[in-house]
Design a protein around this motif. Structure first.
Motif, PDB file in Angstrom:
ATOM      1  N   ARG A   1       0.861  -1.178   0.000  1.00 24.61           N
ATOM      2  CA  ARG A   1       0.000   0.000   0.000  1.00 24.61           C
ATOM      3  C   ARG A   1       0.901   1.233   0.000  1.00 24.61           C
ATOM      4  O   ARG A   1       1.740   1.408   0.878  1.00 24.61           O
ATOM      5  CB  ARG A   1      -0.918   0.013   1.212  1.00 24.61           C
ATOM      6  CG  ARG A   1      -1.960   1.140   1.139  1.00 24.61           C
ATOM      7  CD  ARG A   1      -2.925   1.122   2.297  1.00 24.61           C
ATOM      8  NE  ARG A   1      -2.210   1.397   3.525  1.00 24.61           N
ATOM      9  CZ  ARG A   1      -2.435   0.781   4.685  1.00 24.61           C
ATOM     10  NH1 ARG A   1      -3.335  -0.162   4.777  1.00 24.61           N
ATOM     11  NH2 ARG A   1      -1.750   1.103   5.759  1.00 24.61           N
ATOM     12  N   LEU A   2       0.725   2.061  -1.016  1.00 21.78           N
ATOM     13  CA  LEU A   2       1.504   3.286  -1.157  1.00 21.78           C
ATOM     14  C   LEU A   2       0.882   4.398  -0.318  1.00 21.78           C
ATOM     15  O   LEU A   2      -0.274   4.288   0.107  1.00 21.78           O
ATOM     16  CB  LEU A   2       1.557   3.687  -2.628  1.00 21.78           C
ATOM     17  CG  LEU A   2       2.251   2.666  -3.543  1.00 21.78           C
ATOM     18  CD1 LEU A   2       1.915   2.931  -4.992  1.00 21.78           C
ATOM     19  CD2 LEU A   2       3.743   2.701  -3.313  1.00 21.78           C
ATOM     20  N   PRO A   3       1.614   5.488  -0.072  1.00 22.75           N
ATOM     21  CA  PRO A   3       1.081   6.577   0.756  1.00 22.75           C
ATOM     22  C   PRO A   3      -0.240   7.164   0.260  1.00 22.75           C
ATOM     23  O   PRO A   3      -1.053   7.612   1.058  1.00 22.75           O
ATOM     24  CB  PRO A   3       2.192   7.631   0.710  1.00 22.75           C
ATOM     25  CG  PRO A   3       3.430   6.872   0.412  1.00 22.75           C
ATOM     26  CD  PRO A   3       2.998   5.722  -0.462  1.00 22.75           C
ATOM     27  N   ASP A   4      -0.468   7.126  -1.053  1.00 31.19           N
ATOM     28  CA  ASP A   4      -1.722   7.673  -1.590  1.00 31.19           C
ATOM     29  C   ASP A   4      -2.887   6.685  -1.514  1.00 31.19           C
ATOM     30  O   ASP A   4      -3.986   6.965  -1.974  1.00 31.19           O
ATOM     31  CB  ASP A   4      -1.523   8.141  -3.034  1.00 31.19           C
ATOM     32  CG  ASP A   4      -1.216   7.009  -4.010  1.00 31.19           C
ATOM     33  OD1 ASP A   4      -1.169   5.821  -3.596  1.00 31.19           O
ATOM     34  OD2 ASP A   4      -1.007   7.308  -5.205  1.00 31.19           O
ATOM     35  N   GLY A   5      -2.626   5.501  -0.925  1.00 33.68           N
ATOM     36  CA  GLY A   5      -3.664   4.489  -0.776  1.00 33.68           C
ATOM     37  C   GLY A   5      -3.697   3.461  -1.893  1.00 33.68           C
ATOM     38  O   GLY A   5      -4.379   2.449  -1.783  1.00 33.68           O
ATOM     39  N   HIS A   6      -2.974   3.723  -2.987  1.00 34.84           N
ATOM     40  CA  HIS A   6      -2.926   2.759  -4.091  1.00 34.84           C
ATOM     41  C   HIS A   6      -2.317   1.446  -3.591  1.00 34.84           C
ATOM     42  O   HIS A   6      -1.374   1.449  -2.815  1.00 34.84           O
ATOM     43  CB  HIS A   6      -2.106   3.325  -5.245  1.00 34.84           C
ATOM     44  CG  HIS A   6      -1.961   2.373  -6.386  1.00 34.84           C
ATOM     45  ND1 HIS A   6      -2.959   2.192  -7.322  1.00 34.84           N
ATOM     46  CD2 HIS A   6      -0.962   1.523  -6.735  1.00 34.84           C
ATOM     47  CE1 HIS A   6      -2.563   1.284  -8.204  1.00 34.84           C
ATOM     48  NE2 HIS A   6      -1.367   0.864  -7.862  1.00 34.84           N
TER      49      HIS A   6
END
Length: 182
Positions: A157-162
């Motif tokens: 999970r990336l910081p932008d939620g992706h």
């Protein structure tokens, strides 16, 4: 950048994700919150001896992982002697102090993928100094992982939620390593 990665110690793709996560952390490219998730609860305790068919499946996965290695990347993966149920290893990892988790994760992967030892064996975990257990944290991680659409390992999970899954997560980690090196 803060990354959350879900992986299992008995998955060769997760072993590559773990190696890449450690490399990324070392380069200062990200802070990684690795959340171990036992993805196959049907593996018995103690683990199952790896028979011919399972060895062939492992061989194919290991070959695929080796094909994903970056030119300057190495990873030792051997066909394990035992398919490990990783619930106990996940519980022990969850009890590790957060600042020590990267090294513990690397050691758990090495113990399984290089030494072929059964991570469900309490004597293996005890010899590694993993005597404490934190099943509540491990259960929280697994439950969180299961809330995602199509949960698999590795997953990031990336910081932008992706959310990147499987080979996509490995490719994204490779990209992040390249960016950190530039």
């Amino acid at each position: 950048m803060q990354l959350v990665i879900y992986g299992d110690f008995n998955c060769p793709f997760s072993a590559l994700a773990s190696s890449r996560a450690a490399r990324l952390e070392q380069a200062g490219g990200a802070e990684v919150d690795w959340r171990a998730a036992a993805h196959d609860l049907e593996i018995p305790v103690p683990g199952q001896p790896v028979g011919y068919t399972q060895a062939q499946a492992y061989e194919a996965e290991i070959k695929q992982v080796r094909g994903l290695l970056l030119p300057d990347e190495t990873l030792t993966l051997r066909i394990p002697k035992v398919r490990s149920n990783t619930v106990a290893a996940t519980d022990a990892y969850a009890a590790t102090e957060p600042g020590s988790r990267t090294q513990t994760r690397i050691e758990l992967c090495r113990t399984y993928w290089e030494e072929g030892r059964d991570l469900a064996d309490p004597t293996v975990l005890d010899a590694m100094g993993l005597t404490s257990r934190a099943p509540a944290i491990a259960t929280e991680w697994r439950d969180e992982w299961l809330t995602f659409d199509r949960p698999l390992v590795p997953m990031m999970r990336l910081p932008d939620g992706h959310v990147s899954r499987g080979l996509g997560a490995l490719a994204r980690l490779a990209d992040l390593i390249s960016e950190a090196a530039a």
